[in-house]
Every structure is written in C-alpha cells, then in structure tokens.
Design a protein around this motif. Sequence first.
Motif, PDB file in Angstrom:
ATOM      1  N   GLY A  71       0.794  -1.215   0.000  1.00 25.77           N
ATOM      2  CA  GLY A  71       0.000   0.000   0.000  1.00 25.77           C
ATOM      3  C   GLY A  71       0.829   1.269   0.000  1.00 25.77           C
ATOM      4  N   ALA A  72       0.184   2.360   0.377  1.00 24.43           N
ATOM      5  CA  ALA A  72       0.840   3.667   0.380  1.00 24.43           C
ATOM      6  C   ALA A  72       1.958   3.715   1.416  1.00 24.43           C
ATOM      7  CB  ALA A  72      -0.194   4.739   0.676  1.00 24.43           C
ATOM      8  N   PRO A  73       2.999   4.510   1.140  1.00 28.26           N
ATOM      9  CA  PRO A  73       4.129   4.622   2.073  1.00 28.26           C
ATOM     10  C   PRO A  73       3.760   5.428   3.314  1.00 28.26           C
ATOM     11  CG  PRO A  73       4.394   6.161   0.272  1.00 28.26           C
ATOM     12  CD  PRO A  73       3.212   5.297  -0.080  1.00 28.26           C
ATOM     13  N   GLY A  74       4.582   5.273   4.355  1.00 22.67           N
ATOM     14  CA  GLY A  74       4.356   6.048   5.570  1.00 22.67           C
ATOM     15  C   GLY A  74       3.365   5.444   6.540  1.00 22.67           C
ATOM     16  N   PHE A  75       3.025   4.157   6.323  1.00 25.80           N
ATOM     17  CA  PHE A  75       2.115   3.483   7.253  1.00 25.80           C
ATOM     18  C   PHE A  75       2.881   2.405   8.011  1.00 25.80           C
ATOM     19  CE2 PHE A  75      -0.764   5.565   4.423  1.00 25.80           C
ATOM     20  CZ  PHE A  75      -1.888   5.864   5.198  1.00 25.80           C
ATOM     21  N   ALA A  76       2.357   2.026   9.172  1.00 25.14           N
ATOM     22  CA  ALA A  76       3.029   1.022   9.997  1.00 25.14           C
ATOM     23  C   ALA A  76       2.635  -0.392   9.570  1.00 25.14           C
ATOM     24  CB  ALA A  76       2.670   1.239  11.466  1.00 25.14           C
ATOM     25  N   TYR A  77       3.640  -1.248   9.425  1.00 28.68           N
ATOM     26  CA  TYR A  77       3.407  -2.678   9.181  1.00 28.68           C
ATOM     27  C   TYR A  77       3.887  -3.365  10.458  1.00 28.68           C
ATOM     28  CZ  TYR A  77       4.445  -7.427   7.444  1.00 28.68           C
ATOM     29  OH  TYR A  77       4.525  -8.797   7.286  1.00 28.68           O
ATOM     30  N   VAL A  78       2.943  -3.829  11.260  1.00 23.69           N
ATOM     31  CA  VAL A  78       3.269  -4.485  12.522  1.00 23.69           C
ATOM     32  C   VAL A  78       2.889  -5.955  12.409  1.00 23.69           C
ATOM     33  CG1 VAL A  78       2.870  -4.535  15.013  1.00 23.69           C
ATOM     34  CG2 VAL A  78       2.779  -2.350  13.786  1.00 23.69           C
ATOM     35  N   TYR A  79       3.855  -6.821  12.615  1.00 28.88           N
ATOM     36  CA  TYR A  79       3.553  -8.256  12.509  1.00 28.88           C
ATOM     37  C   TYR A  79       4.042  -9.030  13.726  1.00 28.88           C
ATOM     38  CZ  TYR A  79       8.428  -9.133  11.210  1.00 28.88           C
ATOM     39  OH  TYR A  79       9.797  -9.224  11.215  1.00 28.88           O
ATOM     40  N   PHE A  80       3.471 -10.204  13.902  1.00 27.83           N
ATOM     41  CA  PHE A  80       3.731 -11.085  15.051  1.00 27.83           C
ATOM     42  C   PHE A  80       4.662 -12.213  14.615  1.00 27.83           C
ATOM     43  CE2 PHE A  80       2.211 -14.620  17.850  1.00 27.83           C
ATOM     44  CZ  PHE A  80       2.508 -14.026  19.070  1.00 27.83           C
ATOM     45  N   THR A  81       5.659 -12.519  15.416  1.00 28.44           N
ATOM     46  CA  THR A  81       6.572 -13.600  15.034  1.00 28.44           C
ATOM     47  C   THR A  81       7.116 -14.351  16.252  1.00 28.44           C
ATOM     48  OG1 THR A  81       8.477 -14.148  13.625  1.00 28.44           O
ATOM     49  CG2 THR A  81       8.705 -12.242  15.062  1.00 28.44           C
ATOM     50  N   TYR A  82       7.657 -15.490  16.035  1.00 28.14           N
ATOM     51  CA  TYR A  82       8.228 -16.363  17.064  1.00 28.14           C
ATOM     52  C   TYR A  82       7.215 -16.652  18.169  1.00 28.14           C
ATOM     53  CZ  TYR A  82      12.815 -15.971  14.944  1.00 28.14           C
ATOM     54  OH  TYR A  82      13.875 -16.049  14.085  1.00 28.14           O
ATOM     55  N   GLY A  83       5.937 -16.544  17.825  1.00 30.56           N
ATOM     56  CA  GLY A  83       4.905 -16.882  18.783  1.00 30.56           C
ATOM     57  C   GLY A  83       4.727 -15.921  19.931  1.00 30.56           C
ATOM     58  N   MET A  84       5.497 -14.830  19.950  1.00 33.51           N
ATOM     59  CA  MET A  84       5.397 -13.927  21.103  1.00 33.51           C
ATOM     60  C   MET A  84       5.848 -12.504  20.865  1.00 33.51           C
ATOM     61  SD  MET A  84       8.610 -15.566  23.149  1.00 33.51           S
ATOM     62  CE  MET A  84       8.414 -17.171  22.358  1.00 33.51           C
ATOM     63  N   HIS A  85       6.420 -12.213  19.711  1.00 36.73           N
ATOM     64  CA  HIS A  85       6.986 -10.873  19.514  1.00 36.73           C
ATOM     65  C   HIS A  85       6.316 -10.081  18.395  1.00 36.73           C
ATOM     66  CE1 HIS A  85      10.081 -11.929  22.302  1.00 36.73           C
ATOM     67  NE2 HIS A  85      10.570 -12.888  21.534  1.00 36.73           N
ATOM     68  N   TRP A  86       6.231  -8.765  18.609  1.00 34.36           N
ATOM     69  CA  TRP A  86       5.694  -7.860  17.591  1.00 34.36           C
ATOM     70  C   TRP A  86       6.825  -7.032  17.004  1.00 34.36           C
ATOM     71  CZ3 TRP A  86       0.783  -8.442  16.066  1.00 34.36           C
ATOM     72  CH2 TRP A  86      -0.088  -9.116  16.936  1.00 34.36           C
ATOM     73  N   MET A  87       6.783  -6.826  15.697  1.00 32.81           N
ATOM     74  CA  MET A  87       7.825  -6.063  15.006  1.00 32.81           C
ATOM     75  C   MET A  87       7.196  -4.864  14.321  1.00 32.81           C
ATOM     76  SD  MET A  87      10.596  -7.904  15.305  1.00 32.81           S
ATOM     77  CE  MET A  87      10.862  -9.530  15.943  1.00 32.81           C
ATOM     78  N   LEU A  88       7.888  -3.737  14.399  1.00 32.74           N
ATOM     79  CA  LEU A  88       7.382  -2.508  13.787  1.00 32.74           C
ATOM     80  C   LEU A  88       8.182  -2.143  12.541  1.00 32.74           C
ATOM     81  CD1 LEU A  88       5.751   0.156  13.736  1.00 32.74           C
ATOM     82  CD2 LEU A  88       7.544   1.120  15.205  1.00 32.74           C
TER      83      LEU A  88
END
Length: 211
Positions: A71-88
């Motif tokens: 999508g458009a730039p300048g937005f946050a992509y936050v995802y979940f990984t390793y069963g316990m962590h969030w990445m920004l």
Amino acid sequence: MNSEHIVLPRSFYARHAVEVARDLLGMRLVRIEAGRRVAGIITEAEAYEGEEDLACHARFGRTPRNGIMYGAPGFAYVYFTYGMHWMLNAVAEPEGVPAAVLIRAIQPTEGVDLIAARRGMRPPDQWTDGPAKLTFALNIARAQNGADLCDPSGELFIERGEPFPDAQVIQTARIGLFHTPEPWKSIPWRFVIVQEKKASRKEAETQRNLK
DNA sequence: AGCACGATTAACT
DNA sequence: GTTAATCGTGCTC
C-alpha cells in the motif's frame, strides 16, 4: 504541537527502502498513550525491498499479512513472530511496490517512566535495544498495524530529528536471516549507529563476524 | 488438515 | 554457546 515536533512527510517514505532505512536513523519514533508521549530516537533500521528480496515478507507475493507493504508509504506494518513478539516497520516505496523498514532499536527520550514500568526489570540500556523490545516498551502490537506514521494526531508517528552523519553510521547484513539464500542474506541493508550501546544485541556478534 | 519455521528474547549450561 | 518459549502464517499434500 510546536516547531520541534514535525512529522516526516509521506514523500520521505516514498523512496527506496534502503534510503529510507538510512535516513530514519536519528528520527524520533513517537507513541501516544493516554495523551502522553512515549518516544525515542531511532538508532538501527533494516530495509526489506520487493518480492525478489527473499528475506522480505513479500517474497511469496501479496498475502493477507503483508498486504500493507503493497500500500501507500508512511504506514506502519506491525507483525507477530516467534509466537510472542511484535515487530514494527515503516512502509516504503510508492503504492504497489512492497517494501518496508524494520525499526530495530531506539534510544528512549520521552515517557521513560512508562517504558521503565514495562522494561524496568532490566538495565536501561537493554530497554529498547531490539525490535521486539522496543515494541513492548512502547506498547506497540496488532492494534497499531496500519497506523499512519505521517499523522501527528494519531497514536504512532515519526518526527524529524537530528540526522546522524555518515561517519557515525555503519552498514551490515540484516540480522536473523538463517534460511535466506545469497545475495539477500549478506546484502548490507542494515544501518546502525556506531558505538551505540542502544543498538540491538546481535550487532556485536555481527561486527565480530565481519572481521 | 498438517507442518515447518520465523526480520527474537531471555534464561541457562 | 545453546535452547525453550509459543503461535500465526503460508506452503505442501
């Protein structure tokens, strides 16, 4: 909102992710919680660019999870990984091109008491020196996925800070890519502040390995 | 439907 | 240096 608090414009993000990653160093990540500012200076970032980058989440094409990257730039992509962590991540490149910059470390500057409340069981220099540590410290999770980082009235945005000169920035391979084939595994798309104790833990290992 | 693994962290030997 | 924790995602069958 005084003159010292200017959010980065969307045009800042509408460039190659590698350039955005480099230029995010020194900028100020701001989280608004109950009207209070919790913030820090970005000291480490990595670029993930395009479907051809086999380390990028877009390597399988567009999916429900990574759609925001297209999508458009300048937005946050936050995802979940390793069963316990969030990445920004901050979405880069114009709409249609999947790319993002992972924020890996910040140096706390505001709302330190709130950060300490969540991370105070460890030494201050270990509060936000990792991608999952900083999201926990700033209470960033699924609810912030898709946040407009260019909206100063939002709950998560990035302000212009004091850029670091090239002499204080080093470039290395990205961290945590175990099954990623070359050249993507070694391409130097990670940017980190030199002699910065606030950089993520694995930096030291990486620098040793490169010697 | 099942399965391998992950842009990690903290604790332990 | 090694490894458990812990579950969503996307591939493969």
